[in-house]
Design a protein around this motif. Structure first.
Motif, PDB file in Angstrom:
ATOM      1  N   ASN A   1       0.812  -1.216   0.000  1.00 35.83           N
ATOM      2  CA  ASN A   1       0.000   0.000   0.000  1.00 35.83           C
ATOM      3  C   ASN A   1       0.849   1.271   0.000  1.00 35.83           C
ATOM      4  OD1 ASN A   1      -2.678   0.935  -0.263  1.00 35.83           O
ATOM      5  ND2 ASN A   1      -2.641   1.659   1.845  1.00 35.83           N
ATOM      6  N   THR A   2       1.975   1.184  -0.713  1.00 31.21           N
ATOM      7  CA  THR A   2       2.820   2.356  -0.912  1.00 31.21           C
ATOM      8  C   THR A   2       3.004   2.576  -2.409  1.00 31.21           C
ATOM      9  OG1 THR A   2       4.902   1.109  -0.854  1.00 31.21           O
ATOM     10  CG2 THR A   2       4.109   2.042   1.250  1.00 31.21           C
ATOM     11  N   LEU A   3       3.494   3.723  -2.711  1.00 33.53           N
ATOM     12  CA  LEU A   3       3.775   4.122  -4.076  1.00 33.53           C
ATOM     13  C   LEU A   3       5.214   4.626  -4.066  1.00 33.53           C
ATOM     14  CD1 LEU A   3       1.343   6.395  -5.979  1.00 33.53           C
ATOM     15  CD2 LEU A   3       3.712   7.030  -5.836  1.00 33.53           C
ATOM     16  N   THR A   4       6.036   4.184  -5.007  1.00 35.26           N
ATOM     17  CA  THR A   4       7.407   4.690  -5.092  1.00 35.26           C
ATOM     18  C   THR A   4       7.584   5.456  -6.393  1.00 35.26           C
ATOM     19  OG1 THR A   4       8.178   2.586  -5.985  1.00 35.26           O
ATOM     20  CG2 THR A   4       8.519   2.950  -3.635  1.00 35.26           C
ATOM     21  N   LEU A   5       8.461   6.406  -6.323  1.00 32.98           N
ATOM     22  CA  LEU A   5       8.735   7.252  -7.468  1.00 32.98           C
ATOM     23  C   LEU A   5      10.240   7.483  -7.535  1.00 32.98           C
ATOM     24  CD1 LEU A   5       7.507   9.095  -9.673  1.00 32.98           C
ATOM     25  CD2 LEU A   5       7.551  10.917  -7.986  1.00 32.98           C
ATOM     26  N   THR A   6      10.847   7.068  -8.626  1.00 36.02           N
ATOM     27  CA  THR A   6      12.262   7.332  -8.863  1.00 36.02           C
ATOM     28  C   THR A   6      12.315   8.653  -9.602  1.00 36.02           C
ATOM     29  OG1 THR A   6      12.708   4.974  -8.969  1.00 36.02           O
ATOM     30  CG2 THR A   6      14.369   6.442  -9.889  1.00 36.02           C
ATOM     31  N   PHE A   7      13.051   9.592  -9.045  1.00 37.20           N
ATOM     32  CA  PHE A   7      12.938  10.964  -9.518  1.00 37.20           C
ATOM     33  C   PHE A   7      14.291  11.628  -9.648  1.00 37.20           C
ATOM     34  CE2 PHE A   7      12.297  15.521  -8.727  1.00 37.20           C
ATOM     35  CZ  PHE A   7      11.366  15.805  -9.709  1.00 37.20           C
ATOM     36  N   LYS A   8      14.390  12.465 -10.670  1.00 36.71           N
ATOM     37  CA  LYS A   8      15.547  13.345 -10.833  1.00 36.71           C
ATOM     38  C   LYS A   8      15.033  14.663 -11.386  1.00 36.71           C
ATOM     39  CE  LYS A   8      19.673  14.195 -13.411  1.00 36.71           C
ATOM     40  NZ  LYS A   8      20.275  14.026 -14.698  1.00 36.71           N
ATOM     41  N   CYS A   9      15.165  15.721 -10.618  1.00 40.59           N
ATOM     42  CA  CYS A   9      14.706  17.017 -11.118  1.00 40.59           C
ATOM     43  C   CYS A   9      15.807  17.649 -11.971  1.00 40.59           C
ATOM     44  CB  CYS A   9      14.287  17.947  -9.978  1.00 40.59           C
ATOM     45  SG  CYS A   9      15.618  18.613  -8.993  1.00 40.59           S
ATOM     46  N   GLY A  10      15.409  18.482 -12.902  1.00 45.63           N
ATOM     47  CA  GLY A  10      16.363  19.091 -13.820  1.00 45.63           C
ATOM     48  C   GLY A  10      16.918  20.414 -13.340  1.00 45.63           C
ATOM     49  N   HIS A  11      16.577  20.809 -12.126  1.00 46.75           N
ATOM     50  CA  HIS A  11      17.064  22.092 -11.618  1.00 46.75           C
ATOM     51  C   HIS A  11      17.536  21.904 -10.179  1.00 46.75           C
ATOM     52  CE1 HIS A  11      12.871  21.861 -10.357  1.00 46.75           C
ATOM     53  NE2 HIS A  11      13.181  22.663  -9.382  1.00 46.75           N
ATOM     54  N   GLY A  12      17.623  22.948  -9.452  1.00 45.50           N
ATOM     55  CA  GLY A  12      17.997  22.866  -8.045  1.00 45.50           C
ATOM     56  C   GLY A  12      19.363  22.260  -7.829  1.00 45.50           C
ATOM     57  N   TYR A  13      19.425  21.283  -6.944  1.00 45.40           N
ATOM     58  CA  TYR A  13      20.695  20.672  -6.558  1.00 45.40           C
ATOM     59  C   TYR A  13      21.461  20.136  -7.767  1.00 45.40           C
ATOM     60  CZ  TYR A  13      23.982  17.356  -4.571  1.00 45.40           C
ATOM     61  OH  TYR A  13      25.115  16.671  -4.266  1.00 45.40           O
ATOM     62  N   TYR A  14      20.796  19.379  -8.619  1.00 47.74           N
ATOM     63  CA  TYR A  14      21.474  18.794  -9.775  1.00 47.74           C
ATOM     64  C   TYR A  14      22.121  19.859 -10.643  1.00 47.74           C
ATOM     65  CZ  TYR A  14      19.084  14.339  -8.919  1.00 47.74           C
ATOM     66  OH  TYR A  14      18.651  13.179  -8.376  1.00 47.74           O
TER      67      TYR A  14
ATOM     68  N   GLU B   1       3.131   6.594   1.436  1.00 48.26           N
ATOM     69  CA  GLU B   1       2.088   5.721   1.938  1.00 48.26           C
ATOM     70  C   GLU B   1       0.745   6.208   1.384  1.00 48.26           C
ATOM     71  OE1 GLU B   1       0.125   4.408   6.211  1.00 48.26           O
ATOM     72  OE2 GLU B   1       1.932   5.668   6.183  1.00 48.26           O
ATOM     73  N   ILE B   2      -0.059   5.294   0.878  1.00 49.66           N
ATOM     74  CA  ILE B   2      -1.376   5.644   0.359  1.00 49.66           C
ATOM     75  C   ILE B   2      -2.364   5.602   1.508  1.00 49.66           C
ATOM     76  CG2 ILE B   2      -3.209   4.996  -1.264  1.00 49.66           C
ATOM     77  CD1 ILE B   2      -0.952   3.570  -2.910  1.00 49.66           C
ATOM     78  N   LEU B   3      -3.027   6.719   1.770  1.00 51.00           N
ATOM     79  CA  LEU B   3      -3.915   6.830   2.921  1.00 51.00           C
ATOM     80  C   LEU B   3      -5.367   6.520   2.602  1.00 51.00           C
ATOM     81  CD1 LEU B   3      -2.434  10.019   4.594  1.00 51.00           C
ATOM     82  CD2 LEU B   3      -1.881   7.629   5.038  1.00 51.00           C
ATOM     83  N   ASP B   4      -5.786   6.613   1.356  1.00 51.84           N
ATOM     84  CA  ASP B   4      -7.183   6.264   1.032  1.00 51.84           C
ATOM     85  C   ASP B   4      -7.285   5.580  -0.305  1.00 51.84           C
ATOM     86  OD1 ASP B   4      -6.759   8.424  -0.716  1.00 51.84           O
ATOM     87  OD2 ASP B   4      -8.328   9.647   0.154  1.00 51.84           O
TER      88      ASP B   4
ATOM     89  N   GLY C   1      -5.980  11.768  -7.487  1.00 48.97           N
ATOM     90  CA  GLY C   1      -7.155  11.832  -6.640  1.00 48.97           C
ATOM     91  C   GLY C   1      -7.047  10.972  -5.393  1.00 48.97           C
ATOM     92  N   ILE C   2      -5.848  10.881  -4.836  1.00 49.30           N
ATOM     93  CA  ILE C   2      -5.626  10.081  -3.630  1.00 49.30           C
ATOM     94  C   ILE C   2      -4.911  10.925  -2.582  1.00 49.30           C
ATOM     95  CG2 ILE C   2      -5.563   7.862  -4.830  1.00 49.30           C
ATOM     96  CD1 ILE C   2      -2.510   7.979  -4.760  1.00 49.30           C
ATOM     97  N   LYS C   3      -4.892  10.433  -1.357  1.00 51.01           N
ATOM     98  CA  LYS C   3      -4.195  11.100  -0.263  1.00 51.01           C
ATOM     99  C   LYS C   3      -2.943  10.295   0.048  1.00 51.01           C
ATOM    100  CE  LYS C   3      -4.011  14.011   3.274  1.00 51.01           C
ATOM    101  NZ  LYS C   3      -3.168  15.137   3.058  1.00 51.01           N
ATOM    102  N   LEU C   4      -1.812  10.984   0.148  1.00 52.42           N
ATOM    103  CA  LEU C   4      -0.522  10.334   0.391  1.00 52.42           C
ATOM    104  C   LEU C   4       0.171  10.935   1.605  1.00 52.42           C
ATOM    105  CD1 LEU C   4       0.783  10.394  -3.294  1.00 52.42           C
ATOM    106  CD2 LEU C   4      -0.144   8.407  -2.100  1.00 52.42           C
ATOM    107  N   ARG C   5       1.120  10.181   2.139  1.00 57.50           N
ATOM    108  CA  ARG C   5       2.000  10.656   3.215  1.00 57.50           C
ATOM    109  C   ARG C   5       3.417  10.244   2.837  1.00 57.50           C
ATOM    110  NH1 ARG C   5       0.259   7.983   8.210  1.00 57.50           N
ATOM    111  NH2 ARG C   5      -1.263   9.656   8.290  1.00 57.50           N
ATOM    112  N   ILE C   6       4.387  11.120   3.088  1.00 56.48           N
ATOM    113  CA  ILE C   6       5.789  10.784   2.800  1.00 56.48           C
ATOM    114  C   ILE C   6       6.244   9.720   3.797  1.00 56.48           C
ATOM    115  CG2 ILE C   6       8.170  11.621   2.649  1.00 56.48           C
ATOM    116  CD1 ILE C   6       6.973  14.461   2.171  1.00 56.48           C
ATOM    117  N   LYS C   7       6.725   8.608   3.269  1.00 56.51           N
ATOM    118  CA  LYS C   7       7.223   7.530   4.129  1.00 56.51           C
ATOM    119  C   LYS C   7       8.752   7.550   4.200  1.00 56.51           C
ATOM    120  CE  LYS C   7       6.823   2.630   5.013  1.00 56.51           C
ATOM    121  NZ  LYS C   7       6.202   1.368   4.606  1.00 56.51           N
ATOM    122  N   SER C   8       9.396   7.727   3.039  1.00 56.86           N
ATOM    123  CA  SER C   8      10.865   7.789   3.047  1.00 56.86           C
ATOM    124  C   SER C   8      11.383   8.525   1.820  1.00 56.86           C
ATOM    125  CB  SER C   8      11.477   6.384   3.099  1.00 56.86           C
ATOM    126  OG  SER C   8      11.193   5.674   1.917  1.00 56.86           O
ATOM    127  N   VAL C   9      12.595   9.039   1.974  1.00 52.58           N
ATOM    128  CA  VAL C   9      13.307   9.709   0.895  1.00 52.58           C
ATOM    129  C   VAL C   9      14.702   9.106   0.885  1.00 52.58           C
ATOM    130  CG1 VAL C   9      14.218  11.912   0.048  1.00 52.58           C
ATOM    131  CG2 VAL C   9      11.990  11.841   1.202  1.00 52.58           C
TER     132      VAL C   9
END
Length: 195
Positions: free
Chosen positions: A118-131, A192-195, A166-174
């Motif tokens: 019941n979690t969702l993961t996202l592999t991410f790399k932003c093109g600005h900021g730190y990078y 974490e998917i809350l609903d 259209g869902i509610k999420l909570r940050i579980k880990s980074v």
């Protein structure tokens, strides 16, 4: 910064008055310097932003930071809310995994993965900021708040996903890869998917 401090003042944040004073002092110290920070068309990170982020890492627990970033994450409301809400309404009848696949196709950014726990993961790399700053050679060593930078970024991704799916999420880990050695390595956000 102002909206973050307002959020910190809420009882649910669990942030003590002494800790809150640290952030109010930063607000007061830099009160004449707020606003967009652009030189030409390039964003630069002002001193107050670094000091504020480093103080968040120093004075707040991980749980407090995640709670804060769930409402005050980086890039929240960055201009595509109408499209995200329309997407959510148009595809509300579909199963979550189908909405996630369409989200990736429609917005062409990244594909969230639905996990069995019941979690969702996202592999991410932003093109600005730190990078971008590492590529430009701004840092010769990793900045002290690199973890916090990506925690704030997780809040922005949470915001986008909630609106579009259209869902509610909570940050579980980074989970931050050794970015300074290779800025191509991604960060993995788990929600974490809350609903």
């Amino acid at each position: 910064m102002i909206s973050m401090v307002k959020e910190m003042k809420k009882k649910k944040s669990g942030i003590s008055e002494d800790t809150l004073n640290v952030f109010e002092n930063i607000l007061d110290k830099y009160k004449d310097e707020w606003g967009p920070h652009l030189i030409g068309m390039k964003y630069f990170q002002p001193e107050w932003d670094d000091e504020f982020c480093q103080s968040i890492d120093k004075y707040l627990t991980k749980e407090q930071r995640f709670l804060l970033y769930e409402t005050q994450g980086g890039c929240n409301g960055a201009g595509a809310d109408k499209e995200r809400k329309a997407f959510a309404a148009r595809h509300a009848h579909l199963a979550l995994d189908e909405r996630m696949a369409l989200f990736s196709e429609t917005f062409g950014r990244w594909k969230p993965v639905l996990n069995d726990d019941n979690t969702l993961t996202l592999t991410f790399k932003c093109g600005h900021g730190y990078y971008a700053r590492v590529k430009e050679g701004k840092y010769t060593t990793p900045p002290p708040n690199v973890e916090g930078y990506f925690e704030r970024c997780a809040g922005g991704r949470l915001y986008e996903l909630q609106k579009a799916l259209g869902i509610k999420l909570r940050i579980k880990s980074v989970d931050v890869s050794p970015l300074f050695e290779d800025v191509k390595n991604p960060v993995v956000f788990t929600f974490e998917i809350l609903d």
